[in-house]
Motif scaffolding. Structure first.
Motif, PDB file in Angstrom:
ATOM      1  N   GLY A  88       0.724  -1.240  -0.127  1.00  0.00           N
ATOM      2  CA  GLY A  88       0.005   0.154  -0.044  1.00  0.00           C
ATOM      3  C   GLY A  88       0.743   1.262   0.156  1.00  0.00           C
ATOM      4  O   GLY A  88       0.362   2.193  -0.743  1.00  0.00           O
ATOM      5  N   SER A  89       1.988   1.199   0.697  1.00  0.00           N
ATOM      6  CA  SER A  89       2.887   2.464   0.555  1.00  0.00           C
ATOM      7  C   SER A  89       3.867   2.382  -0.347  1.00  0.00           C
ATOM      8  O   SER A  89       4.500   3.487  -0.717  1.00  0.00           O
ATOM      9  N   GLY A  90       4.340   1.331  -0.896  1.00  0.00           N
ATOM     10  CA  GLY A  90       5.269   1.291  -1.689  1.00  0.00           C
ATOM     11  C   GLY A  90       6.677   1.259  -1.049  1.00  0.00           C
ATOM     12  O   GLY A  90       7.830   1.778  -1.824  1.00  0.00           O
ATOM     13  N   GLN A  91       6.903   1.237   0.165  1.00  0.00           N
ATOM     14  CA  GLN A  91       7.959   1.351   1.197  1.00  0.00           C
ATOM     15  C   GLN A  91       8.525   0.269   1.986  1.00  0.00           C
ATOM     16  O   GLN A  91       7.544  -0.456   2.218  1.00  0.00           O
ATOM     17  N   GLU A  92       9.491  -0.079   1.567  1.00  0.00           N
ATOM     18  CA  GLU A  92      10.041  -1.394   2.273  1.00  0.00           C
ATOM     19  C   GLU A  92      10.293  -1.134   3.766  1.00  0.00           C
ATOM     20  O   GLU A  92      10.362  -2.252   4.612  1.00  0.00           O
ATOM     21  N   GLY A  93      10.681  -0.016   4.253  1.00  0.00           N
ATOM     22  CA  GLY A  93      11.056  -0.061   5.764  1.00  0.00           C
ATOM     23  C   GLY A  93      10.053   0.355   6.743  1.00  0.00           C
ATOM     24  O   GLY A  93      10.140   0.355   7.936  1.00  0.00           O
ATOM     25  N   LEU A  94       8.773   0.615   6.160  1.00  0.00           N
ATOM     26  CA  LEU A  94       7.617   0.880   7.207  1.00  0.00           C
ATOM     27  C   LEU A  94       7.330  -0.190   8.138  1.00  0.00           C
ATOM     28  O   LEU A  94       7.472  -1.489   7.578  1.00  0.00           O
ATOM     29  N   THR A  95       6.831   0.065   9.571  1.00  0.00           N
ATOM     30  CA  THR A  95       6.594  -0.957  10.423  1.00  0.00           C
ATOM     31  C   THR A  95       5.551  -0.423  11.475  1.00  0.00           C
ATOM     32  O   THR A  95       5.265   0.761  11.207  1.00  0.00           O
ATOM     33  N   PHE A  96       5.036  -1.399  12.065  1.00  0.00           N
ATOM     34  CA  PHE A  96       4.146  -0.994  13.342  1.00  0.00           C
ATOM     35  C   PHE A  96       4.725  -0.704  14.568  1.00  0.00           C
ATOM     36  O   PHE A  96       5.880  -1.637  14.893  1.00  0.00           O
TER      37      PHE A  96
END
Length: 341
Positions: A298-306
């Motif tokens: 959904g974000s197109g980003q690899e580094g996002l997390t919760f």
């Protein structure tokens, strides 16, 4: 010149395919690479030209087929776990083939003697498949036809297997796809579809709880994370609660999250004697893992997390149910339909 090259350069379709259509086939265009032939139904308004720009810029197409291993695994899992028997050299009607990565290529690997009819509304995607087939020496075993697979162009009761990898949930009326599959199959033949289910509603609940908890904690999520969660909540809600006759529903690409009951009843109404469903995912960290995949896509980003507290909320959904119970709330699954013998 090989047999495959000779066939793909021919002005006539393979002999085995000629009797499978109610009208003659006409050559639509030469694909982006030499010997990549796409066909159309004579007089069918669906078929259009393959643009010169596409032909000139087709580029490297083999990368599209990297996903084939995943879908081959789904076919293998479905056949093994449900004990399906498929003829050694099946005749296959594939609905919504696209470039063939999700269904045509896996079936070639699984059924070495298979002959396949690949269908799609996009001549350009089929041109990619035709080019791949020519390159792999498979042109004599697949025919790429621009057509609406839900129509009545194929001959009745000719096929051993109908396949559709993520096709029914795109249709305004999925019963049209089920009826087309039933028409095409021989008595006792089988259809295999891969589709999304309304078990995604649990992901919606988890995301709503995470957003509410962030407000209570006064600990805002990363804006990109919050945006993905809101978009997923809206998407899941639209595909489970939207008025099916509305313009908004008509404009959706992914339209349905199916319930078990809907598909079971619809399939039997369309003439199938047996309906079996197989969940693709029920492992111990299902909801955490799905959330991470949706966050990345959904974000197109690899580094996002919760944050840790949000992961604990996701894990609480996994802890609440035994793995087998998750099958009843499946998110992705195989739909296997058997026509009466």
């Amino acid at each position: 010149m090989s047999e495959a090259q000779s066939l793909s350069n021919s002005t006539a379709p393979p002999s085995w395919a000629a009797a499978l259509f109610g009208r003659p086939l006409v050559r639509l265009a030469q694909g982006p690479l030499p010997a990549a032939t796409v066909w159309a139904i004579e007089g069918d308004r669906i078929a259009g030209r393959i643009s010169e720009q596409f032909t000139a810029n087709a580029g490297e197409y083999h990368a599209r087929y990297a996903a084939s291993a995943h879908f081959q695994g789904l076919f293998e899992q479905t056949i093994r776990k449900l004990g399906l028997t498929v003829p050694d050299a099946p005749l296959i009607f594939d609905m919504g083939s696209g470039s063939g990565a999700n269904s045509i290529v896996p079936c070639f690997n699984l059924f070495p003697g298979a002959r396949q009819v690949a269908t799609d509304l996009s001549g350009e995607l089929l041109a990619i498949l035709a080019a791949y087939a020519a390159d792999e020496g498979l042109s004599d075993r697949v025919i790429c036809v621009v057509m609406d697979a839900m129509g009545k162009h194929v001959a009745r009761e000719q096929f051993d297997l109908v396949t559709g990898a993520s096709i029914l949930h795109h249709l305004t009326y999925p019963t049209a796809g089920l009826q087309a599959a039933a028409r095409a199959l021989k008595p006792g033949g089988q259809a295999i579809f891969f589709e999304p289910f309304d078990g995604y509603g649990l992901m919606r609940l988890a995301y709503e709880r995470i957003l509410a908890e962030a407000d209570l904690r006064r600990a805002p999520l990363d804006p990109a994370v919050a945006q993905v969660l809101r978009e997923m909540i809206d998407d899941i809600a639209a595909r489970t609660s939207l008025d099916r006759e509305s313009q908004q529903f008509a404009e959706l690409d992914d339209k349905w999250l199916f319930s078990r009951d809907y598909l079971e009843i619809a399939a039997r109404d369309c003439g199938f004697a047996n309906v079996r469903l197989l969940s693709h995912n029920n492992h111990a960290t299902l909801y955490r893992d799905v959330a991470h995949v949706q966050l990345r896509l959904g974000s197109g980003q690899e580094g996002l997390t919760f944050p840790p507290w949000a992961l604990d909320i996701l894990d609480s959904f996994d802890r609440a149910m035994p793995q087998l119970t998750k099958n009843g709330f499946m998110m992705e699954g195989s739909v296997v339909l058997t026509k009466a013998a």
